[in-house]
Design an enzyme around this catalytic site. Structure first.
Site, PDB file in Angstrom:
ATOM      1  N   ALA A 214       7.257  19.951  -9.528  1.00 11.55           N
ATOM      2  CA  ALA A 214       5.782  20.736  -8.931  1.00 11.55           C
ATOM      3  C   ALA A 214       6.902  21.299  -8.750  1.00 11.55           C
ATOM      4  CB  ALA A 214       6.087  19.837  -7.550  1.00 11.55           C
TER       5      ALA A 214
ATOM      6  N   GLN B 164       6.568   7.662 -16.302  1.00 10.46           N
ATOM      7  CA  GLN B 164       7.045   6.780 -18.021  1.00 10.46           C
ATOM      8  C   GLN B 164       5.666   7.064 -19.344  1.00 10.46           C
ATOM      9  OE1 GLN B 164       6.698   2.532 -17.426  1.00 10.46           O
ATOM     10  NE2 GLN B 164       8.852   2.059 -16.463  1.00 10.46           N
TER      11      GLN B 164
ATOM     12  N   GLU C   5      -4.195   5.026 -21.801  1.00 12.52           N
ATOM     13  CA  GLU C   5      -3.836   4.611 -20.515  1.00 12.52           C
ATOM     14  C   GLU C   5      -5.788   4.801 -20.102  1.00 12.52           C
ATOM     15  OE1 GLU C   5      -0.112   5.341 -19.309  1.00 12.52           O
ATOM     16  OE2 GLU C   5      -1.668   7.253 -18.822  1.00 12.52           O
TER      17      GLU C   5
ATOM     18  N   ASP D  31       9.050  13.163   3.262  1.00 12.61           N
ATOM     19  CA  ASP D  31       9.025  14.256   4.280  1.00 12.61           C
ATOM     20  C   ASP D  31       8.603  15.133   4.429  1.00 12.61           C
ATOM     21  OD1 ASP D  31      11.105  12.773   4.608  1.00 12.61           O
ATOM     22  OD2 ASP D  31      12.975  13.783   3.153  1.00 12.61           O
TER      23      ASP D  31
ATOM     24  N   HIS E  48       0.486   0.223  -7.686  1.00 12.02           N
ATOM     25  CA  HIS E  48       0.135   0.014  -9.364  1.00 12.02           C
ATOM     26  C   HIS E  48       0.371  -1.454 -10.012  1.00 12.02           C
ATOM     27  CE1 HIS E  48       1.684   0.676 -14.031  1.00 12.02           C
ATOM     28  NE2 HIS E  48       1.366   1.621 -13.915  1.00 12.02           N
TER      29      HIS E  48
ATOM     30  N   ARG F 152      -7.050   1.254 -11.863  1.00 10.59           N
ATOM     31  CA  ARG F 152      -5.767   0.638 -11.384  1.00 10.59           C
ATOM     32  C   ARG F 152      -6.194  -0.361 -10.600  1.00 10.59           C
ATOM     33  NH1 ARG F 152      -1.133   5.272 -11.417  1.00 10.59           N
ATOM     34  NH2 ARG F 152      -1.495   4.645 -14.022  1.00 10.59           N
TER      35      ARG F 152
ATOM     36  N   HIS G 187       2.524   2.812  -5.653  1.00  8.79           N
ATOM     37  CA  HIS G 187       2.935   4.307  -6.808  1.00  8.79           C
ATOM     38  C   HIS G 187       2.872   5.030  -6.369  1.00  8.79           C
ATOM     39  CE1 HIS G 187       3.487   4.982 -11.205  1.00  8.79           C
ATOM     40  NE2 HIS G 187       2.813   5.628 -10.900  1.00  8.79           N
TER      41      HIS G 187
ATOM     42  N   ARG H 152      -6.010   7.778  -7.992  1.00  9.76           N
ATOM     43  CA  ARG H 152      -5.574   8.704  -9.761  1.00  9.76           C
ATOM     44  C   ARG H 152      -5.544   7.747 -11.145  1.00  9.76           C
ATOM     45  NH1 ARG H 152      -0.576   9.135 -11.691  1.00  9.76           N
ATOM     46  NH2 ARG H 152      -0.105   8.174 -10.439  1.00  9.76           N
TER      47      ARG H 152
HETATM   48  P1  FAD Z   1       8.847  14.610  -7.044  1.00 10.19           P
HETATM   49  O1  FAD Z   1       8.898  14.184  -8.516  1.00 10.19           O
HETATM   50  O2  FAD Z   1       8.909  12.999  -6.559  1.00 10.19           O
HETATM   51  O3  FAD Z   1       9.976  15.295  -6.716  1.00 10.19           O
HETATM   52  C1  FAD Z   1       9.858  15.905  -5.010  1.00 10.19           C
HETATM   53  C2  FAD Z   1      11.233  15.903  -4.760  1.00 10.19           C
HETATM   54  O4  FAD Z   1      12.103  16.398  -3.511  1.00 10.19           O
HETATM   55  C3  FAD Z   1      12.273  15.435  -4.767  1.00 10.19           C
HETATM   56  O5  FAD Z   1      13.463  15.840  -5.653  1.00 10.19           O
HETATM   57  C4  FAD Z   1      13.801  14.641  -3.972  1.00 10.19           C
HETATM   58  O6  FAD Z   1      14.743  14.360  -3.800  1.00 10.19           O
HETATM   59  C5  FAD Z   1      13.027  15.983  -2.706  1.00 10.19           C
HETATM   60  N1  FAD Z   1      12.568  15.986  -1.550  1.00 10.19           N
HETATM   61  C6  FAD Z   1      12.000  14.935  -1.193  1.00 10.19           C
HETATM   62  N2  FAD Z   1      11.768  15.421   0.347  1.00 10.19           N
HETATM   63  C7  FAD Z   1      12.483  16.461   0.447  1.00 10.19           C
HETATM   64  C8  FAD Z   1      13.287  16.758   1.783  1.00 10.19           C
HETATM   65  N3  FAD Z   1      12.920  16.824   2.951  1.00 10.19           N
HETATM   66  N4  FAD Z   1      13.665  18.092   1.675  1.00 10.19           N
HETATM   67  C9  FAD Z   1      14.826  18.449   0.322  1.00 10.19           C
HETATM   68  N5  FAD Z   1      14.124  17.735  -0.957  1.00 10.19           N
HETATM   69  C10 FAD Z   1      13.254  16.748  -0.600  1.00 10.19           C
HETATM   70  N6  FAD Z   1       2.231  10.009 -13.092  1.00 10.19           N
HETATM   71  C11 FAD Z   1       1.800  10.865 -14.208  1.00 10.19           C
HETATM   72  O7  FAD Z   1       1.183  11.346 -14.436  1.00 10.19           O
HETATM   73  N7  FAD Z   1       2.674   9.681 -15.682  1.00 10.19           N
HETATM   74  C12 FAD Z   1       2.927   9.098 -15.765  1.00 10.19           C
HETATM   75  O8  FAD Z   1       3.188   8.475 -16.609  1.00 10.19           O
HETATM   76  C13 FAD Z   1       3.894   8.852 -14.319  1.00 10.19           C
HETATM   77  N8  FAD Z   1       4.836   7.659 -14.695  1.00 10.19           N
HETATM   78  C14 FAD Z   1       4.978   7.214 -13.414  1.00 10.19           C
HETATM   79  C15 FAD Z   1       6.121   6.424 -12.938  1.00 10.19           C
HETATM   80  C16 FAD Z   1       6.722   6.171 -12.011  1.00 10.19           C
HETATM   81  C17 FAD Z   1       7.595   5.003 -12.256  1.00 10.19           C
HETATM   82  C18 FAD Z   1       6.837   6.797 -10.626  1.00 10.19           C
HETATM   83  C19 FAD Z   1       7.091   6.904  -9.593  1.00 10.19           C
HETATM   84  C20 FAD Z   1       5.442   7.823 -11.224  1.00 10.19           C
HETATM   85  C21 FAD Z   1       4.973   7.540 -11.999  1.00 10.19           C
HETATM   86  N9  FAD Z   1       4.028   8.701 -12.069  1.00 10.19           N
HETATM   87  C22 FAD Z   1       3.709   9.088 -13.295  1.00 10.19           C
HETATM   88  C23 FAD Z   1       3.685  10.035 -10.871  1.00 10.19           C
HETATM   89  C24 FAD Z   1       3.920  11.197 -10.663  1.00 10.19           C
HETATM   90  O9  FAD Z   1       5.889  11.013 -11.854  1.00 10.19           O
HETATM   91  C25 FAD Z   1       5.278  12.328  -9.522  1.00 10.19           C
HETATM   92  O10 FAD Z   1       3.421  11.564  -8.944  1.00 10.19           O
HETATM   93  C26 FAD Z   1       4.895  12.908  -9.869  1.00 10.19           C
HETATM   94  O11 FAD Z   1       6.142  12.871 -10.837  1.00 10.19           O
HETATM   95  C27 FAD Z   1       5.483  13.479  -8.687  1.00 10.19           C
HETATM   96  O12 FAD Z   1       6.232  14.690  -8.968  1.00 10.19           O
HETATM   97  P2  FAD Z   1       6.521  15.791  -7.372  1.00 10.19           P
HETATM   98  O13 FAD Z   1       7.278  17.022  -8.433  1.00 10.19           O
HETATM   99  O14 FAD Z   1       5.391  16.438  -6.540  1.00 10.19           O
HETATM  100  O15 FAD Z   1       7.648  14.741  -6.529  1.00 10.19           O
HETATM  101  C1  SIN Z   2       2.532   4.224 -16.139  1.00  5.92           C
HETATM  102  O1  SIN Z   2       3.201   4.890 -17.358  1.00  5.92           O
HETATM  103  O2  SIN Z   2       1.827   3.455 -16.074  1.00  5.92           O
HETATM  104  C2  SIN Z   2       2.113   5.703 -15.109  1.00  5.92           C
HETATM  105  C3  SIN Z   2       1.303   6.218 -15.525  1.00  5.92           C
HETATM  106  C4  SIN Z   2       0.816   7.225 -13.991  1.00  5.92           C
HETATM  107  O3  SIN Z   2       1.402   6.603 -12.913  1.00  5.92           O
HETATM  108  O4  SIN Z   2      -0.068   7.567 -13.772  1.00  5.92           O
END
Ligand code: FAD
Ligand code: SIN
Length: 534
Positions: free
Chosen positions: A16, A50, A119, A213, A234, A281, A342, A377
């Site tokens: 994001a 993943q 999935e 945060d 998860h 899930r 998760h 989700r």
């Molecule tokens: P994030 O990617 O978590 O990024 C948050 C960022 O904010 C990080 O850089 C962090 O360091 C920073 N941050 C946090 N607090 C602060 C602060 N106070 N000050 C400055 N920086 C800060 N979703 C799917 O759709 N498909 C998948 O296959 C999938 N697999 C997953 C596998 C795993 C192991 C995990 C953990 C999640 C998975 N998800 C998946 C969920 C998905 O990855 C996340 O929901 C998504 O990537 C969130 O993106 P984001 O940019 O909102 O936040």
């Molecule tokens: C997974 O690969 O099982 C995670 C996918 C997801 O969180 O959407």
């Protein structure tokens, strides 16, 4: 205190944050974007994704927006907002194509066609992936490198956002801290892309930075918080000790044919849902929980030997390798797995373009609660939501904010005086405090809840708070994280107490039924106190 001024501030560098910074910068006629991130560029939940990202592509004749909407609404257990689901599904085509044009390489077959996978709870194959089972790494690496090369995006790594600056019911900036110095950054556009909160639980698939945060910052600034009780667990995190504890075993492994079993090889998911191992899930997670309670063991097993062994290694190279490191050959052995926190469906109440209840404050990605996911989700919808909301936000900013700036006022200066004051010399053992909080949340506010477990957890959190005497300024980054974890944990417990039903990921033994009418649960801080609002 040093003051800086930017056209837009992005907090967080997951999908994001990186994508919104790139898109906003593309639209800028002058000025610069600031991207602040707590660890290194790209360290985030996104990096570890993943299974993949949902892609409802117009040229995929097997799929349609209507089918994706139906699957998302079904998984969401009545709480997803139809218009939001429709918007995000419809934008999927444009946004995925934009990511491809930016150089994100999704896996393709020998004829250069995109490969779609399946999935849980998806009725067709519509999920794109990178490098087999390392989708997040593939996307994050490309976007991080674009951000790193872009001179109009200033990057501040290892820097935490500690407080939003608000005046006249408008967000005007953020206070940041690099472990030694504080700065105040002013901007008309402040974007929370701070991800989730898995770290408030003892078992989680999330990396260390996921401490909620952005949620705490938004709540403290007076933003409306929505559906805070909905934490997704998860069903299949690797049940080993050591470095790979809770490493995710992707749902895509079940998508390719693996099945959950007890130690004796009995496949049990048909007892729980007609979709068996590909049920939503929350259902698979509760099934695993029940099986573990029945056997008294701390894991169940995933049988991936049902998948052709060559395919298994090619399709899941990362999972194969991590398991092998733990003496598990997934083409021969059962994989020990258990549920882990998760994903967070709740968050800062926001529109599809990131607007929140506070002017100038935007929230996108996992920090936001747009209403897409409802109570549960659908797999791979999160990365899609990150991308679509970042893309829409950039358009909104282009149309509405491009030439505005923020003036420093006496009020703002006065409100930030506390950061120049000395703190006492107590240094808290935040590792111990965090571990205590994680146990409280896992035991009382986990997969199965009740009035009793929630109220006990609430009291324990109050007691924990009395051990940590920091209201605003903290000594180090870990203290800020713990303060935020406490705030968010208390919001979740209170929201869970207030939702007297079971729905999706929120399951209460004392209210096992789902009410006929689904309602959002909204919280706001009023006169320093937590209040529920309609
Ligand atoms: P994030 O990617 O978590 O990024 C948050 C960022 O904010 C990080 O850089 C962090 O360091 C920073 N941050 C946090 N607090 C602060 C602060 N106070 N000050 C400055 N920086 C800060 N979703 C799917 O759709 N498909 C998948 O296959 C999938 N697999 C997953 C596998 C795993 C192991 C995990 C953990 C999640 C998975 N998800 C998946 C969920 C998905 O990855 C996340 O929901 C998504 O990537 C969130 O993106 P984001 O940019 O909102 O936040
Ligand atoms: C997974 O690969 O099982 C995670 C996918 C997801 O969180 O959407």
């Amino acid at each position: 205190m040093e003051y800086l001024n930017y056209s837009a501030i992005v907090i967080g560098s997951g999908l994001a944050g990186l994508y919104s910074a790139i898109k906003i910068e593309q639209n800028l006629q002058s000025g610069k974007v600031l991207l602040i991130t707590k660890a290194d560029l790209g360290e985030s939940n996104s990096r570890y994704a993943q299974g993949g990202i949902v892609a409802v592509l117009k040229d995929n004749t097997e799929d349609s927006v209507a089918s994706h909407i139906t699957d998302t609404l079904n998984a969401g257990a009545g709480l997803s907002d139809f218009n939001v689901v429709k918007y995000i599904s419809e934008y999927s085509d444009e946004v995925i194509k934009d990511l491809i044009s930016l150089g994100v390489n999704f896996d393709r077959d020998e004829n250069d066609n995109l490969i779609f996978t399946l999935e849980g709870a998806h009725s067709v194959k519509r999920i794109l992936h990178c490098n087999g089972d390392a989708t997040g790494r593939g996307i994050e690496k490309r976007l991080s490198s674009l951000v790193a090369q872009n001179e109009n995006i200033t990057k501040l790594q290892n820097t935490i956002a500690v407080e939003l600056i608000t005046e006249d019911e408008t967000c005007k900036g953020v206070v940041i801290f690099d472990g030694a110095n504080y700065k105040a950054v002013l901007s008309p556009v402040v974007i929370l892309a701070t991800g989730g909160l898995g770290q408030i639980y003892k078992n989680t698939t999330n990396p260390k930075c996921a401490t909620g945060d952005g949620l705490a910052l938004a709540y403290n600034a007076g933003a409306i918080m929505q559906d805070m009780e909905f934490v997704q667990f998860h069903p299949t995190a690797l049940a080993v000790e050591g470095e790979n504890k809770n490493f995710l075993i992707s749902e895509a492994v079940r998508g390719e044919g693996a099945k959950l079993a007890d130690r004796n090889g009995n496949y049990y998911m048909s007892q729980y849902h007609e979709l068996e191992d590909l049920a939503p899930r929350d259902i698979v997670t509760r099934a695993n929980y029940e099986q573990m309670a029945k056997s008294g063991e701390d894991c169940v097993f995933l049988d991936a030997t049902l998948i052709d062994s060559d395919k298994l290694k090619k399709r899941f190279p990362n999972i194969s390798q991590i398991c092998l490191k733990n003496d598990i050959d997934i083409s021969k052995d059962y994989i020990p797995v258990h549920p882990a926190a998760h994903y967070f469906m709740g968050g800062v109440k926001s529109n599809v373009d990131g607007r929140t209840s506070i002017k100038g404050l935007f929230a996108i990605g996992e920090t936001a609660s747009t209403g897409l996911h409802g109570a549960n989700r659908l797999a791979s919808n999160s990365l899609l939501e990150c991308a679509v909301t970042a893309y829409s936000l950039a358009k909104y900013v282009k149309d509405n904010y491009i030439s505005s700036t923020i003036q420093l006022t006496e009020n703002i200066e006065k409100s930030l005086k506390k950061y120049s004051q000395e703190l006492g010399f107590i240094e808290y053992d935040t590792d111990a405090l965090k571990a205590e909080l994680q146990d409280i949340m896992w035991n009382g506010v986990g997969i199965i809840r009740s009035e009793e477990s929630l109220k006990t957890a609430n009291t324990q959190l109050h007691n924990l708070k009395t051990k940590f005497l920091r209201n605003s300024k903290c000594l180090n980054i870990s203290e800020y994280e713990f303060k935020n974890m406490l705030t968010v944990a208390q919001l979740i417990v209170n929201a869970a107490i207030n939702r007297k039903e079971s729905r999706g990921a929120h399951y209460r033994t004392d209210y096992p039924y789902t009410k006929d009418i689904a309602e959002h649960n909204c919280i706001i801080k009023q006169q320093g106190e937590l209040s529920f609002v309609r």
